[in-house]
Design a protein around this motif. Structure first.
Motif, PDB file in Angstrom:
ATOM      1  N   SER A   1      -6.344  -0.672   8.006  1.00 28.40           N
ATOM      2  CA  SER A   1      -5.764   0.315   8.929  1.00 28.40           C
ATOM      3  C   SER A   1      -6.856   0.837   9.838  1.00 28.40           C
ATOM      4  O   SER A   1      -8.033   0.903   9.446  1.00 28.40           O
ATOM      5  CB  SER A   1      -5.169   1.484   8.147  1.00 28.40           C
TER       6      SER A   1
ATOM      7  N   GLY B   1       0.823  -1.207   0.000  1.00 29.48           N
ATOM      8  CA  GLY B   1       0.000   0.000   0.000  1.00 29.48           C
ATOM      9  C   GLY B   1       0.856   1.256   0.000  1.00 29.48           C
ATOM     10  O   GLY B   1       2.051   1.216   0.290  1.00 29.48           O
TER      11      GLY B   1
ATOM     12  N   GLN C   1      -6.506  12.364   4.987  1.00 26.29           N
ATOM     13  CA  GLN C   1      -6.315  10.988   4.535  1.00 26.29           C
ATOM     14  C   GLN C   1      -7.576  10.411   3.896  1.00 26.29           C
ATOM     15  O   GLN C   1      -7.826   9.207   3.977  1.00 26.29           O
ATOM     16  CB  GLN C   1      -5.885  10.106   5.712  1.00 26.29           C
TER      17      GLN C   1
ATOM     18  N   VAL D   1      -3.766   6.133  -5.011  1.00 26.98           N
ATOM     19  CA  VAL D   1      -3.857   5.422  -3.736  1.00 26.98           C
ATOM     20  C   VAL D   1      -4.914   4.321  -3.824  1.00 26.98           C
ATOM     21  O   VAL D   1      -4.694   3.193  -3.364  1.00 26.98           O
ATOM     22  CB  VAL D   1      -4.165   6.404  -2.588  1.00 26.98           C
TER      23      VAL D   1
ATOM     24  N   ASN E   1      -3.919   0.428  -3.247  1.00 27.91           N
ATOM     25  CA  ASN E   1      -4.391  -0.162  -1.997  1.00 27.91           C
ATOM     26  C   ASN E   1      -5.632  -1.024  -2.154  1.00 27.91           C
ATOM     27  O   ASN E   1      -5.773  -2.036  -1.463  1.00 27.91           O
ATOM     28  CB  ASN E   1      -4.677   0.942  -0.975  1.00 27.91           C
TER      29      ASN E   1
ATOM     30  N   SER F   1      -9.591   3.832   0.699  1.00 28.80           N
ATOM     31  CA  SER F   1      -9.015   2.591   0.158  1.00 28.80           C
ATOM     32  C   SER F   1      -8.990   1.498   1.212  1.00 28.80           C
ATOM     33  O   SER F   1      -9.278   0.327   0.924  1.00 28.80           O
ATOM     34  CB  SER F   1      -7.604   2.838  -0.381  1.00 28.80           C
ATOM     35  N   LYS F   2      -8.674   1.851   2.454  1.00 26.09           N
ATOM     36  CA  LYS F   2      -8.573   0.856   3.522  1.00 26.09           C
ATOM     37  C   LYS F   2      -9.951   0.416   4.023  1.00 26.09           C
ATOM     38  O   LYS F   2     -10.136  -0.739   4.416  1.00 26.09           O
ATOM     39  CB  LYS F   2      -7.730   1.402   4.677  1.00 26.09           C
TER      40      LYS F   2
ATOM     41  N   THR G   1       0.644   5.832   0.633  1.00 32.61           N
ATOM     42  CA  THR G   1      -0.098   6.991   1.130  1.00 32.61           C
ATOM     43  C   THR G   1       0.284   8.222   0.311  1.00 32.61           C
ATOM     44  O   THR G   1       1.416   8.341  -0.154  1.00 32.61           O
ATOM     45  CB  THR G   1       0.224   7.290   2.616  1.00 32.61           C
ATOM     46  N   LYS G   2      -0.677   9.091   0.131  1.00 39.35           N
ATOM     47  CA  LYS G   2      -0.436  10.414  -0.462  1.00 39.35           C
ATOM     48  C   LYS G   2      -1.353  11.379   0.271  1.00 39.35           C
ATOM     49  O   LYS G   2      -2.357  11.841  -0.260  1.00 39.35           O
ATOM     50  CB  LYS G   2      -0.711  10.415  -1.969  1.00 39.35           C
ATOM     51  N   ASP G   3      -1.022  11.659   1.526  1.00 43.63           N
ATOM     52  CA  ASP G   3      -1.882  12.461   2.383  1.00 43.63           C
ATOM     53  C   ASP G   3      -1.941  13.907   1.892  1.00 43.63           C
ATOM     54  O   ASP G   3      -0.919  14.497   1.529  1.00 43.63           O
ATOM     55  CB  ASP G   3      -1.367  12.438   3.825  1.00 43.63           C
TER      56      ASP G   3
ATOM     57  N   ASN H   1      -8.248   9.789   0.836  1.00 43.19           N
ATOM     58  CA  ASN H   1      -7.928   8.766  -0.161  1.00 43.19           C
ATOM     59  C   ASN H   1      -7.500   7.459   0.504  1.00 43.19           C
ATOM     60  O   ASN H   1      -7.983   6.373   0.164  1.00 43.19           O
ATOM     61  CB  ASN H   1      -6.848   9.265  -1.125  1.00 43.19           C
ATOM     62  N   TYR H   2      -6.595   7.564   1.471  1.00 43.07           N
ATOM     63  CA  TYR H   2      -6.088   6.373   2.171  1.00 43.07           C
ATOM     64  C   TYR H   2      -7.198   5.688   2.960  1.00 43.07           C
ATOM     65  O   TYR H   2      -7.355   4.461   2.913  1.00 43.07           O
ATOM     66  CB  TYR H   2      -4.949   6.794   3.096  1.00 43.07           C
TER      67      TYR H   2
END
Length: 239
Positions: A132, A82, A142, A100, A104, A148-149, A84-86, A144-145
């Motif tokens: 996560s 995975g 976050q 992302v 992910n 995805s999670k 990240t692009k915060d 996007n992250y």
């Protein structure tokens, strides 16, 4: 019996700890990595390292062919890779968001679908997805992250219902803040602020995440599927 285990993104951090745990248990372990070189500790342990960008379906196919040729069909898959692009929403570019998700979530779809081929033939298999606490709890900057999670939970639970009759299990491990190279770049003040939110008052060690993954892939977890196991020191409780 020694099983064929694949850990994506297994060259550092949580993935490295997971790969080492399975190798120490005597399993035939393969990892994928996107850049750099696999650490010597994995090479010394006999772990097969395959360079593969899981955003490229052809690279995924070639990686599986190499692993199957040397270890046989993958029996345990740990989808850990995975990125990240915060970024705050108003500054987040479309590429920040889609890249992302493509790694992910869609990348996980690619590796799970390909592993499913051999698992269905064998009528057995264990899949563990690394999500996560952020996927359940949320995190500013976050979106996007977290999306995805969080998507991994719906993905795993859908497959648990779809393929449970074939003796395949699909579970999710949701780590909190883990002491890895990624978190070591934070300032002391940032680290103290994070720890203050965690009921157990500390970061997790990568080996603690690996222990949960190893359990879900064991015979002791044969009646567990569609579960989300938090390993977060209590940070996300109730979410």
């Amino acid at each position: 019996m020694s099983r064929s285990v694949l850990v994506t993104g297994g060259n550092r951090g949580i993935g490295l700890a997971i790969a080492r745990a399975f190798a120490d248990a005597g399993d035939k372990v393969a990892i994928t990595y996107r850049s750099g070189e696999p650490p010597q500790v994995l090479t010394d342990a006999g772990v097969l390292a395959v360079k593969c960008d899981i955003t490229d379906a052809e690279q995924v196919e070639q990686a599986y062919k190499e692993i199957e040729d040397k270890h046989g069909n993958v029996e345990v898959l740990v989808a850990n890779a995975g990125i990240t692009k915060d970024q705050l929403l108003m500054r987040m570019s479309e590429e920040d968001f889609t890249s992302v998700l493509d790694t992910n979530l869609t990348g996980t779809f690619r590796v799970v679908k390909r592993a499913n081929r051999g698992m269905l033939r064998a009528r057995k298999g264990r899949v563990v997805l690394i999500s996560s606490v952020v996927g359940l709890y949320g995190g500013p900057g976050q979106a996007n992250y977290a999306a995805s999670k969080a998507g991994l939970v719906g993905f795993a639970r859908s497959l648990a219902r779809e393929l449970g009759s074939r003796n395949l299990t699909f579970n999710v491990v949701a780590p909190g803040f883990v002491d890895t190279d990624m978190t070591k770049v934070l300032t002391d003040e940032q680290r103290k602020g994070i720890v203050a939110q965690v009921p157990l008052g500390r970061y997790a060690q990568p080996e603690e995440i690996a222990a949960a993954v190893k359990f879900l892939a064991s015979d002791d977890a044969s009646y567990i599927t569609g579960a989300v196991i938090p390993v977060d020191g209590g940070l996300g409780m109730g979410h």
